[in-house]
Structures are given as structure tokens and as C-alpha cells.
Motif scaffolding. Structure first.
Motif, PDB file in Angstrom:
ATOM      1  N   SER A 180      11.236 -36.074   2.954  1.00 57.94           N
ATOM      2  CA  SER A 180      11.739 -35.849   4.315  1.00 57.94           C
ATOM      3  C   SER A 180      10.611 -35.539   5.285  1.00 57.94           C
ATOM      4  O   SER A 180      10.729 -35.790   6.491  1.00 57.94           O
ATOM      5  N   GLN A 196      17.320 -32.865   8.584  1.00 54.07           N
ATOM      6  CA  GLN A 196      18.164 -33.612   7.660  1.00 54.07           C
ATOM      7  C   GLN A 196      18.784 -34.840   8.331  1.00 54.07           C
ATOM      8  O   GLN A 196      18.767 -35.937   7.767  1.00 54.07           O
ATOM      9  N   ASN A 225      17.935 -38.640   7.232  1.00 55.45           N
ATOM     10  CA  ASN A 225      19.025 -39.497   6.758  1.00 55.45           C
ATOM     11  C   ASN A 225      19.131 -40.777   7.576  1.00 55.45           C
ATOM     12  O   ASN A 225      19.330 -41.868   7.029  1.00 55.45           O
ATOM     13  N   ALA A 269      16.427 -40.855  -1.397  1.00 57.97           N
ATOM     14  CA  ALA A 269      15.836 -39.595  -0.957  1.00 57.97           C
ATOM     15  C   ALA A 269      15.252 -38.806  -2.115  1.00 57.97           C
ATOM     16  O   ALA A 269      15.740 -38.866  -3.244  1.00 57.97           O
ATOM     17  N   PHE A 314      14.444 -35.213  -1.139  1.00 60.61           N
ATOM     18  CA  PHE A 314      14.286 -34.256  -0.046  1.00 60.61           C
ATOM     19  C   PHE A 314      14.219 -32.826  -0.569  1.00 60.61           C
ATOM     20  O   PHE A 314      14.870 -32.470  -1.541  1.00 60.61           O
ATOM     21  N   LEU A 357      17.212 -30.908   2.172  1.00 61.25           N
ATOM     22  CA  LEU A 357      18.336 -30.621   1.274  1.00 61.25           C
ATOM     23  C   LEU A 357      18.821 -29.189   1.441  1.00 61.25           C
ATOM     24  O   LEU A 357      20.024 -28.926   1.506  1.00 61.25           O
ATOM     25  N   SER A 361      25.564 -31.453   2.748  1.00 60.77           N
ATOM     26  CA  SER A 361      24.185 -31.951   2.701  1.00 60.77           C
ATOM     27  C   SER A 361      24.031 -33.000   1.615  1.00 60.77           C
ATOM     28  O   SER A 361      23.449 -34.077   1.839  1.00 60.77           O
ATOM     29  N   THR A 393      25.808 -36.337   2.574  1.00 61.92           N
ATOM     30  CA  THR A 393      25.168 -37.139   3.626  1.00 61.92           C
ATOM     31  C   THR A 393      23.856 -37.750   3.131  1.00 61.92           C
ATOM     32  O   THR A 393      23.541 -38.899   3.463  1.00 61.92           O
ATOM     33  N   ILE A 394      23.100 -36.991   2.326  1.00 59.24           N
ATOM     34  CA  ILE A 394      21.846 -37.535   1.773  1.00 59.24           C
ATOM     35  C   ILE A 394      22.159 -38.664   0.789  1.00 59.24           C
ATOM     36  O   ILE A 394      21.478 -39.692   0.760  1.00 59.24           O
ATOM     37  N   TYR A 395      23.203 -38.489   0.001  1.00 60.29           N
ATOM     38  CA  TYR A 395      23.628 -39.536  -0.933  1.00 60.29           C
ATOM     39  C   TYR A 395      24.007 -40.816  -0.185  1.00 60.29           C
ATOM     40  O   TYR A 395      23.579 -41.923  -0.552  1.00 60.29           O
ATOM     41  N   SER A 400      21.122 -42.670   0.924  1.00 64.14           N
ATOM     42  CA  SER A 400      20.334 -43.202  -0.184  1.00 64.14           C
ATOM     43  C   SER A 400      20.911 -44.467  -0.798  1.00 64.14           C
ATOM     44  O   SER A 400      20.197 -45.192  -1.491  1.00 64.14           O
TER      45      SER A 400
END
Length: 295
Positions: free
Chosen positions: A239, A244, A248, A259, A261, A265, A285, A288-290, A293
Motif C-alpha cells: 500500500s 486504504q 484499493n 494486495a 497491505f 489493512l 477492510s 474491500t481489499i479482497y 485484489s
């Protein structure tokens, strides 16, 4: 080498959680978590607190293999237990999350526009302990500040020289040559970096596998062709100081880049939150990161 873990990292859907803030960055990580420096009086108390933080994250129901492929640990965390299991065993046996270990000892001073890694004393001993603790791979970070061709060449050489030793020990090295997101010539640095990485990959013995952890590139999908290199198990993104939402958004524009992160994260998580508040924040979190990705 665990084939199930290898396959999961190579083709699985999800991201790598970076839980590897080390000695120098631990006070900052704790401060972001809502624990001030006057809450502890020595390193042992500090590491106890950070292990409690990491345990709270790892044992959370949202932290699971539906979204998370692997987790990067600090050496102190590897040597500690969650319940009656060492952390790496807990991650794999209870969560089906592949454990990695941060092995670098921080950054040297700026020279030729880059910061190489400081020497890693007792590297062989550390790698041996990592294997004994059922660690799958390692991570080591150096930083590029300027588009200096000599500096970038030396930095990538250092990463791959140590990476070969890691591979010989039976572990998968994560090569992390971070390009500073604030660099005025970030795009040029990325061009030089990609060229040097390609040179190093072409010189590897045919069975050696590595992962790459790179700053999200200025040009979308810039590293995509490296993903097809037979030596590259996976490419993950750091990141790098983005929030975040920024990380993203940029990640989602890079197909198949996933990611890894750290700050992005744990953003918004605090020791003062109730379990319900903590669970909701971490779950949001992770989701949204998933999603960013798997684009």
C-alpha cells in the motif's frame, strides 16, 4: 515445500495480510491502534501488546481463507503462540492461511537514490528456524527513491542474491523493491526496476520460484507480463502510504495484481473498540481489499 500451500499462493483468490511491523515501526503501529508509548516501559511489554493486537486480528472470524491467502509475520510473532500453537501453525491449521516471515533488519542510508537492506546477521540460522516453525516463505524490503540506474541495479542484485539463499533453504522469497510513491520520477524508476528484475529472473536456476512485492505501478498493468514468467509464483502490491481507499482504487486497475497491505489493512482498528466495532471495521477492510485484489 508444501504443495497445497504452493498451489494456494500461486492460483488462489484473495490477498496477503502484512502483519510484520518490526522493532522500529512497532511504536507507530501501536499508536495507530490507540496505544501510546507511555502504556509500556520496555521492549518486552511493547511486543506483548503488539502480539495481543495481531492475535485479535488473526483470531477474528473475518480473518479467514475465504479472503486471505497468506500472512507475513515479524520474527517475534513467529516465536510466540496463539493459544497452544506457534503462530504459523495456528494460521495454517486453524485458518488455512499460508505463513510468511519478514527477515530484513531495516534499511541502510540513502545512496545512489536507493536504500539497500542492512546486513542480515545469522541469516542461515534464521532461515533454519523459519523452516522448523513451518514458515512457507520470507519477505525483505528495500526502497527506491530516485530513478538512478546504478542504485536500482545494486538494489535488485542484493534482493536476488539473498533470495537465492532463501530458496536454497527451502523457502519462497518475496522480493520487495519498493518504489517510493512520492518519488518525482516514479514511473522511470519502475521502468528501470522492471528491466533489472527481468535480468535477474532470466539468470535463476530453472526450479527457483520467487514472489514479487511491488508498489502499485504508475502505468496500469505495467508488471503484468512478469506474472507469466515461470520463476514468478505471484506478484503482490504494497500500500506504500496510500490510504486504504486510494490503495484499493489503484489496485483494482491492475488485473491479477493482489494486495499485501499493512497499514491499509489495519487502518481504523483500535484497542478501545468493542469486539463488535472491531469485527465490523476489520470485516469491511478485508472485504474491500479482497474485491480490489480479484479484479
Amino acid at each position: 515445500m508444501n504443495k497445497e500451500q504452493m498451489d494456494r499462493i500461486h492460483t488462489g483468490k484473495g490477498f496477503i495480510a502484512a502483519l510484520d511491523q518490526s522493532g522500529g515501526s512497532t511504536p507507530t503501529a501501536l499508536l495507530q491502534y490507540g496505544i501510546s508509548k507511555d502504556s509500556y516501559s520496555n521492549d518486552e511489554e511493547m511486543f506483548n501488546l503488539v502480539h495481543e493486537m495481531r492475535t485479535r486480528i488473526i483470531t477474528n472470524p473475518a480473518f479467514n481463507s475465504d479472503h486471505i491467502l497468506g500472512a507475513i509475520l515479524f520474527e517475534n510473532t513467529m516465536d510466540r503462540k496463539i493459544g497452544d500453537q506457534f503462530t504459523a501453525d495456528f494460521l495454517w491449521k486453524n485458518k488455512n492461511v499460508v505463513p510468511f516471515l519478514k527477515i530484513d533488519k531495516g534499511l541502510a542510508g540513502l545512496e545512489n537514490g536507493v536504500q539497500l537492506m542492512k546486513p542480515i546477521p545469522n541469516l542461515n540460522e534464521l532461515l533454519k528456524r523459519a523452516v522448523e516453525k513451518n514458515i512457507f516463505g520470507t519477505k525483505m524490503r528495500s526502497v527506491i527513491k530516485e530513478a538512478n540506474s546504478e542504485g536500482i541495479r545494486k538494489l535488485v542484485e542484493q534482493q536476488f542474491d539473498i533470495g537465492k539463499k532463501i530458496a536454497q533453504a527451502g523457502l519462497i522469497p518475496i522480493i520487495e523493491p519498493e518504489v517510493d510513491i512520492h518519488s518525482k520520477d516514479k514511473e522511470k524508476s519502475e521502468e528501470l526496476l522492471k528491466s533489472e528484475i527481468s535480468n535477474q529472473l532470466s539468470a535463476l536456476d530453472k526450479d527457483v520460484k520467487v514472489m514479487l512485492k511491488l508498489s502499485i505501478p504508475t502505468v496500469d498493468n505495467f508488471y503484468h507480463d512478469l506474472m507469466d514468467n515461470p520463476h514468478v509464483l505471484r506478484i503482490v502490491a504494497l500500500s506504500g502510504g496510500y490510504t486504504q481507499s486510494e490503495a484499493n482504487e489503484k489496485l483494482a486497475h491492475n488485473h491479477e495484481l493482489i494486495a499485501s497491505f499493512s497499514r491499509a489493512l489495519s487502518q481504523g482498528l483500535t484497542a478501545q473498540q468493542t469486539d463488535k466495532e472491531f469485527n465490523l471495521m476489520l470485516s469491511n477492510s478485508i472485504c474491500t481489499i479482497y474485491e480490489a485484489s480479484i479484479k
